[in-house]
Design an enzyme around this catalytic site. Structure first.
Site, short mmCIF file in Angstrom:
data_model
loop_
_atom_site.label_atom_id
_atom_site.label_comp_id
_atom_site.label_asym_id
_atom_site.label_seq_id
_atom_site.Cartn_x
_atom_site.Cartn_y
_atom_site.Cartn_z
CD GLU A 293 -2.82 -1.07 -0.08
OE1 GLU A 293 -3.37 -0.03 -0.45
OE2 GLU A 293 -2.89 -2.14 -0.72
CD1 TRP A 296 -1.44 -0.32 -3.94
CD2 TRP A 296 -1.81 0.90 -5.80
NE1 TRP A 296 -2.04 -1.12 -4.89
CE2 TRP A 296 -2.28 -0.40 -6.03
CE3 TRP A 296 -1.93 1.86 -6.82
CZ2 TRP A 296 -2.86 -0.78 -7.24
CZ3 TRP A 296 -2.50 1.47 -8.03
CH2 TRP A 296 -2.96 0.17 -8.23
CD1 TRP A 325 -18.10 13.07 -17.74
CD2 TRP A 325 -18.59 11.23 -16.55
NE1 TRP A 325 -16.95 12.32 -17.64
CE2 TRP A 325 -17.22 11.19 -16.91
CE3 TRP A 325 -19.10 10.17 -15.81
CZ2 TRP A 325 -16.37 10.14 -16.55
CZ3 TRP A 325 -18.26 9.13 -15.44
CH2 TRP A 325 -16.92 9.12 -15.82
CG ASN A 360 -8.23 2.01 0.26
OD1 ASN A 360 -8.15 2.94 -0.54
ND2 ASN A 360 -8.02 0.75 -0.10
CD1 TRP A 378 -13.55 11.08 -14.32
CD2 TRP A 378 -12.01 11.97 -12.98
NE1 TRP A 378 -12.59 11.65 -15.12
CE2 TRP A 378 -11.63 12.19 -14.33
CE3 TRP A 378 -11.18 12.44 -11.97
CZ2 TRP A 378 -10.45 12.87 -14.67
CZ3 TRP A 378 -10.01 13.11 -12.31
CH2 TRP A 378 -9.67 13.32 -13.65
CD1 TRP A 401 -11.20 10.96 -5.99
CD2 TRP A 401 -13.11 10.29 -6.96
NE1 TRP A 401 -12.21 11.05 -5.06
CE2 TRP A 401 -13.40 10.66 -5.63
CE3 TRP A 401 -14.15 9.84 -7.76
CZ2 TRP A 401 -14.67 10.58 -5.08
CZ3 TRP A 401 -15.44 9.75 -7.22
CH2 TRP A 401 -15.68 10.12 -5.89
C1 LIG Z 1 -11.19 7.64 -4.46
C2 LIG Z 1 -9.97 7.60 -3.55
C3 LIG Z 1 -9.43 8.78 -3.07
C4 LIG Z 1 -8.31 8.76 -2.23
N1 LIG Z 1 -7.78 9.95 -1.76
C5 LIG Z 1 -6.66 9.93 -0.99
C6 LIG Z 1 -6.08 11.16 -0.52
O1 LIG Z 1 -6.52 12.27 -0.83
N2 LIG Z 1 -4.99 11.07 0.31
C7 LIG Z 1 -4.45 9.87 0.66
O2 LIG Z 1 -3.46 9.85 1.42
N3 LIG Z 1 -4.96 8.71 0.21
C8 LIG Z 1 -6.05 8.70 -0.59
N4 LIG Z 1 -6.58 7.51 -1.03
C9 LIG Z 1 -5.87 6.25 -0.72
C10 LIG Z 1 -6.33 5.53 0.57
O3 LIG Z 1 -7.72 5.40 0.57
C11 LIG Z 1 -5.87 6.22 1.84
O4 LIG Z 1 -4.50 6.50 1.76
C12 LIG Z 1 -6.10 5.32 3.06
O5 LIG Z 1 -7.47 5.01 3.18
C13 LIG Z 1 -5.61 6.02 4.30
O6 LIG Z 1 -5.88 5.24 5.44
P1 LIG Z 1 -4.71 4.59 6.28
O7 LIG Z 1 -3.68 5.61 6.58
O8 LIG Z 1 -5.33 3.87 7.42
O9 LIG Z 1 -4.11 3.56 5.21
P2 LIG Z 1 -3.26 2.24 5.39
O10 LIG Z 1 -4.07 1.14 4.81
O11 LIG Z 1 -2.72 2.06 6.73
O12 LIG Z 1 -2.05 2.48 4.33
C14 LIG Z 1 -0.84 3.14 4.74
C15 LIG Z 1 -0.56 4.31 3.85
O13 LIG Z 1 -0.36 3.89 2.51
C16 LIG Z 1 -0.85 4.88 1.62
N5 LIG Z 1 -1.92 4.28 0.82
C17 LIG Z 1 -2.72 3.24 1.16
N6 LIG Z 1 -3.55 2.93 0.15
C18 LIG Z 1 -3.29 3.79 -0.84
C19 LIG Z 1 -3.81 3.98 -2.15
N7 LIG Z 1 -4.77 3.20 -2.67
N8 LIG Z 1 -3.32 4.99 -2.90
C20 LIG Z 1 -2.34 5.79 -2.43
N9 LIG Z 1 -1.80 5.65 -1.21
C21 LIG Z 1 -2.25 4.67 -0.43
C22 LIG Z 1 -1.38 6.02 2.46
O14 LIG Z 1 -0.37 6.98 2.60
C23 LIG Z 1 -1.68 5.33 3.78
O15 LIG Z 1 -1.66 6.19 4.89
C24 LIG Z 1 -7.71 7.52 -1.88
C25 LIG Z 1 -8.27 6.33 -2.39
C26 LIG Z 1 -9.39 6.37 -3.21
C27 LIG Z 1 -9.96 5.08 -3.73
#
Ligand SMILES: Cc1cc2nc3c(=O)[nH]c(=O)nc-3n(C[C@H](O)[C@H](O)[C@H](O)COP(=O)(O)OP(=O)(O)OC[C@H]3O[C@@H](n4cnc5c(N)ncnc54)[C@H](O)[C@@H]3O)c2cc1C
Length: 485
Positions: A293, A296, A325, A360, A378, A401
């Site tokens: 993650e 990602w 859209w 997420n 979107w 998105w």
């Molecule tokens: C539509 C959409 C919009 C999003 N907008 C953002 C946003 O504005 N800012 C943001 O930080 N994340 C965003 N994410 C990614 C992800 O949802 C969040 O990072 C995550 O939910 C944060 O929770 P956590 O810190 O508990 O994540 P954990 O599951 O603990 O993951 C650890 C870290 O990994 C990174 N990460 C995890 N998943 C993703 C992912 N899919 N994409 C990019 N980084 C990831 C984040 O920095 C996160 O804090 C988005 C995802 C989607 C589907």
């Protein structure tokens, strides 16, 4: 040293290098509220940023390092302000950690050119990402468009070891008389001066909240980030098993801290590596999945450098610009308010509105619902998230998105539309998460909670579903399939 979204003293590359190489050091922060507004930054993310800055000011003060604050309207004003500051403070060098979206890159290049003419050396460091964006390429020398090969290449380039991502020591304190060498404030041209205090409002964005150190439910600052990381260490080994269940606290909730920089990406990798024999892909399934993650996040940061068109409000796949859209304002308003009548979607949107954060799995579910079932552009969802999220980050948000809308690189194929009811049954099986955000449904039986039967609606003042997910799915798939034709 010029601070941006890297608001910590520990493991901060530019700050560490500045304290190592300079006898005298001041730290600067430049707020640009007009640019923030044009980027769509909301109150939550800005408050997190500025309150974290206040915390850092106190930490740096203890190290006898002054932190100066300056407000100018926009990025375009930064180079001339820095040129004046450089002359008035007689700076030899400026250190900063690199930022990657196009406007940030352009700002930083202009600053480098302007200060270069004044013989001030400007150096930008890799710190927000593990490696410099653009440095990892496919065999043909292009940036990766697909995540899995990117991850594989990343891991093999680093011999599956986290060793290259060690944390830097916390910078040394400067001598006690160092602080006195610096003026209290400095007059600059125009109405904005360089000062040592961070105001309560910046360009209309509120920062202080009755002295409370919380942005909604989030404690701020480096110590709060470190506590969050430590707490996550207790459950990291179960991350792969439980990360998709929104009622459980099994994800790290570090995103607000990573985003404003109160926690570093290397600190995260080191924590995971401790549970994984020092490896990126190792014996702990939980730690390995978590590192994936983090990659990602890295992937999306690299994407904005390799394919800057995504920063210009454009889909990664140009042909998807032609998606018809439907953009019904009322649909969008109901989605924003958590009043769609689809419980998992509404609970998720209410979590966002009430806490500034969303799980997420649910970000994917609500984004799919908006872009496919409601066939809404979107970019409207992207903007709403920017406005609400305490972790709003352009690269991750835009990537997420475009993934959900099937307009992005390595996106969900257009014919694979999430069914919100199946997602709900699978990831919130007893409806605990739904009940916690939709009090109207608190008394509804477990078997009905995901899709309450019609006669329950009036009884519980909860709206009936605003669309038929099967029908709307078909329409969306057809709209995308027509693009191919
Ligand atoms: C539509 C959409 C919009 C999003 N907008 C953002 C946003 O504005 N800012 C943001 O930080 N994340 C965003 N994410 C990614 C992800 O949802 C969040 O990072 C995550 O939910 C944060 O929770 P956590 O810190 O508990 O994540 P954990 O599951 O603990 O993951 C650890 C870290 O990994 C990174 N990460 C995890 N998943 C993703 C992912 N899919 N994409 C990019 N980084 C990831 C984040 O920095 C996160 O804090 C988005 C995802 C989607 C589907």
């Amino acid at each position: 040293m010029w601070l941006r979204n890297d608001l910590r003293a520990s493991d901060n590359t530019a700050l560490y290098r500045a304290t190592k190489s300079c006898d005298a050091l001041a730290v600067l922060y430049i707020a640009c509220p007009s640019t923030w507004a044009s980027h769509g930054d909301g109150d939550n993310v800005v408050a997190m940023r500025l309150r974290s800055l206040r915390k850092l000011q106190a930490t740096l003060h203890k190290k006898n390092i002054p932190l100066y604050f300056l407000e100018v309207p926009a990025f375009g004003d930064v180079d001339s302000a820095l040129a004046q500051i450089a002359q008035k403070l007689q700076l030899d060098a400026l250190f900063a950690n690199a930022e990657y979206p196009v406007n940030e890159l352009a700002r930083d290049q202009t600053v480098k050119d302007t200060l270069g003419k004044l013989d001030v050396a400007v150096e930008y460091f890799t710190d927000r990402t593990l490696i410099p964006p653009g440095s990892l390429t496919t065999g043909s020398g292009d940036g990766f468009k697909v995540f899995t090969p990117f991850k594989r290449a990343f891991i093999s380039t680093h011999s599956n070891s986290a060793e290259a991502f060690g944390c830097l020591p916390t910078p040394r304190a400067l001598p006690a008389d160092h602080l006195e060498q610096w003026p209290e404030w400095i007059a600059l041209d125009g109405e904005h001066n360089l000062v040592r205090s961070i105001p309560d409002t910046v360009g209309g964005y509120g920062v202080a909240d009755g002295g409370e150190e919380r942005v909604l439910k989030w404690p701020v600052g480096e110590a709060a980030g470190a506590r969050t990381l430590k707490k996550f260490a207790e459950v990291i080994d179960e991350y792969d098993e439980w990360r998709d269940f929104p009622a459980r606290e099994n994800t790290s909730r570090l995103s607000p801290y990573l985003n404003c920089g109160t926690v570093s990406i290397r600190q995260c990798v080191q924590l995971a590596a401790e549970h994984n024999d020092g490896r990126l892909d190792g014996p702990s399934k939980g730690a390995t999945t978590w590192i994936s993650e983090l990659l990602w996040r890295e992937f999306y940061q690299h994407l904005v450098v390799n394919f800057p068109r995504v920063c210009r409000n454009k889909p990664f796949k140009p042909e998807t610009e032609a998606v018809p859209w439907s953009d019904r304002e009322e649909d969008f308003a109901r989605w924003c308010e958590g009043q769609t009548g689809v419980p998992i979607v509404d609970a998720a949107m209410r979590q966002l509105n009430q806490t500034g954060w969303m799980h997420n799995r649910l970000r994917m579910v609500v984004a799919s619902f908006l872009t496919k079932n409601l066939l809404t552009d979107w970019r409207k969802g992207e903007q709403y998230f920017m406005r609400q999220l305490v972790d709003a980050d352009f690269a991750a948000n835009n990537g997420g998105w475009q993934w959900a809308a099937s307009t992005g690189t390595d996106a969900a194929p257009y014919f694979r539309v999430f069914n919100p009811y199946s997602q709900s049954k699978r990831f919130d099986p007893d409806g605990e998460f739904i009940r916690s955000y939709i009090p109207e449904l608190a008394e509804v039986a477990e078997r009905d909670i995901h899709c309450p039967p019609q006669d329950l609606f009036s009884e519980h003042s909860y709206p009936p579903p605003m669309c038929d997910v099967t029908e709307s799915r078909k329409i969306a798939i057809e709209a995308f399939a027509n693009l191919k034709k």
